[in-house]
Design an enzyme around this catalytic site. Structure first.
Site, PDB file in Angstrom:
ATOM      1  N   HIS A 111      53.218  51.289   2.589  1.00 41.14           N
ATOM      2  CA  HIS A 111      53.837  50.004   1.764  1.00 41.14           C
ATOM      3  C   HIS A 111      54.009  50.516   0.372  1.00 41.14           C
ATOM      4  O   HIS A 111      54.900  50.165  -0.501  1.00 41.14           O
ATOM      5  CB  HIS A 111      52.999  48.909   1.698  1.00 41.14           C
ATOM      6  N   GLY A 155      45.223  43.489   6.899  1.00 40.56           N
ATOM      7  CA  GLY A 155      45.505  44.086   5.513  1.00 40.56           C
ATOM      8  C   GLY A 155      46.751  43.686   4.635  1.00 40.56           C
ATOM      9  O   GLY A 155      47.527  42.686   5.187  1.00 40.56           O
ATOM     10  N   HIS A 180      49.311  52.452   7.501  1.00 38.12           N
ATOM     11  CA  HIS A 180      50.414  51.385   7.465  1.00 38.12           C
ATOM     12  C   HIS A 180      50.455  50.872   5.749  1.00 38.12           C
ATOM     13  O   HIS A 180      51.573  50.627   5.313  1.00 38.12           O
ATOM     14  CB  HIS A 180      49.922  50.190   8.167  1.00 38.12           C
ATOM     15  N   GLU A 181      49.242  50.531   5.232  1.00 36.59           N
ATOM     16  CA  GLU A 181      49.211  50.020   3.807  1.00 36.59           C
ATOM     17  C   GLU A 181      49.820  51.234   2.989  1.00 36.59           C
ATOM     18  O   GLU A 181      50.412  50.781   2.049  1.00 36.59           O
ATOM     19  CB  GLU A 181      47.745  49.459   3.531  1.00 36.59           C
ATOM     20  N   GLN A 227      53.345  43.650  -1.214  1.00 40.61           N
ATOM     21  CA  GLN A 227      53.859  42.535  -0.427  1.00 40.61           C
ATOM     22  C   GLN A 227      53.649  41.114  -1.144  1.00 40.61           C
ATOM     23  O   GLN A 227      54.067  39.951  -0.691  1.00 40.61           O
ATOM     24  CB  GLN A 227      52.787  42.560   0.814  1.00 40.61           C
ATOM     25  N   CYS A 240      53.160  43.189  10.981  1.00 42.14           N
ATOM     26  CA  CYS A 240      53.124  43.164   9.259  1.00 42.14           C
ATOM     27  C   CYS A 240      53.495  42.033   8.880  1.00 42.14           C
ATOM     28  O   CYS A 240      54.161  41.311   9.357  1.00 42.14           O
ATOM     29  CB  CYS A 240      54.283  44.083   8.813  1.00 42.14           C
ATOM     30  N   LEU A 241      52.716  41.403   7.795  1.00 43.72           N
ATOM     31  CA  LEU A 241      52.949  40.246   7.221  1.00 43.72           C
ATOM     32  C   LEU A 241      54.333  39.993   6.472  1.00 43.72           C
ATOM     33  O   LEU A 241      54.778  38.789   6.517  1.00 43.72           O
ATOM     34  CB  LEU A 241      51.828  39.916   6.205  1.00 43.72           C
TER      35      LEU A 241
HETATM   36  O1  GNR Z   1      47.778  41.898   9.804  1.00 38.96           O
HETATM   37  C1  GNR Z   1      48.253  43.096   9.904  1.00 38.96           C
HETATM   38  N1  GNR Z   1      47.921  43.703  11.209  1.00 38.96           N
HETATM   39  C2  GNR Z   1      48.265  44.708  11.454  1.00 38.96           C
HETATM   40  C3  GNR Z   1      48.194  45.138  12.921  1.00 38.96           C
HETATM   41  C4  GNR Z   1      48.653  46.454  13.363  1.00 38.96           C
HETATM   42  C5  GNR Z   1      48.829  47.535  12.324  1.00 38.96           C
HETATM   43  C6  GNR Z   1      48.805  47.155  11.061  1.00 38.96           C
HETATM   44  C7  GNR Z   1      48.485  45.903  10.497  1.00 38.96           C
HETATM   45  S1  GNR Z   1      48.527  45.592   9.068  1.00 38.96           S
HETATM   46  C8  GNR Z   1      49.062  43.845   8.967  1.00 38.96           C
HETATM   47  C9  GNR Z   1      49.073  42.959   7.647  1.00 38.96           C
HETATM   48  C10 GNR Z   1      50.026  43.930   6.775  1.00 38.96           C
HETATM   49  O2  GNR Z   1      51.452  43.840   6.891  1.00 38.96           O
HETATM   50  N2  GNR Z   1      49.538  44.730   5.856  1.00 38.96           N
HETATM   51  O3  GNR Z   1      50.581  45.532   5.328  1.00 38.96           O
HETATM   52 NI    NI Z   2      52.380  45.676   6.264  1.00 38.33          NI
END
Ligand code: GNR
Ligand code: NI
Length: 172
Positions: free
Chosen positions: A140, A46, A136-137, A51, A94-95
């Site tokens: 952000h 995601g 999660h997104e 980001q 999270c990236l």
């Molecule tokens: O790549 C991602 N893996 C992930 C694993 C578990 C819960 C959420 C994520 S999102 C993350 C990519 C990212 O940072 N999205 O904002």
């Molecule tokens: Ni993230």
């Protein structure tokens, strides 16, 4: 299409509240194409526009496994309509917080309204990984990272390590 740089925490840009998209134009679609390419290259499942430094309420996602066909999804201006009382815990990454994974507890089910790639209004009922990833997104978009759901001690430890890595990278 182009791969864009992903902003790494700690960075004030990641704490911004993203603004609604006024219309899903070709320009917005080009941004979503870049976001998807950036996410695949990372690799991640995601990505929120902030980001890559764009404070707009846009999310791309692909939860397909490696042995499955790609399943790109686009969420513009997502809104939570309903969240469940039951909770689920996933080890999140999270990236923008590379190489750290920690358990986060969130509502197990969510119903979300959003605009798709074509600007059509849609609703989705999500559970499991999709529910976690959407939340999660959507965090952000409010300037919130998964580390903000951890204890103060864990959060500060992770951010301190990331800050230190930035100092090392600046010096080479
Ligand atoms: O790549 C991602 N893996 C992930 C694993 C578990 C819960 C959420 C994520 S999102 C993350 C990519 C990212 O940072 N999205 O904002
Ligand atoms: Ni993230």
């Amino acid at each position: 299409m182009a791969i864009r740089d992903i902003i790494i925490a700690p960075d004030a840009r990641l704490t911004q509240i993203s603004k609604p998209v006024e219309a899903v134009t070709d320009e917005i679609r080009a941004l979503m194409d870049d976001m998807l390419e950036t996410m695949y290259a990372a690799p991640g499942i995601g990505l929120a526009a902030i980001q890559v430094g764009v404070p707009l309420r846009i999310i791309v996602m692909d939860l397909a496994r490696e042995d499955e066909e790609p399943d790109p999804r686009y969420f513009v201006n997502p809104e939570i309509l309903e969240i469940s009382d039951d909770l689920a815990t996933y080890a999140e990454g999270c990236l923008s917080v590379p190489d750290f994974y920690e358990d986060v507890e969130r509502p197990a089910h969510v119903r979300v309204r959003y605009l798709d790639y074509d600007g059509e209004l849609r609703e989705i009922e999500a559970d499991e990984m999709l529910a976690t990833c959407l939340q999660h997104e959507m965090d952000h978009l409010e300037g919130i990272l998964f580390v903000d759901h951890l204890s103060k001690l864990k959060r500060s430890m992770i951010l301190k390590k990331l800050q230190k890595q930035k100092r090392i990278q600046e010096s080479v």
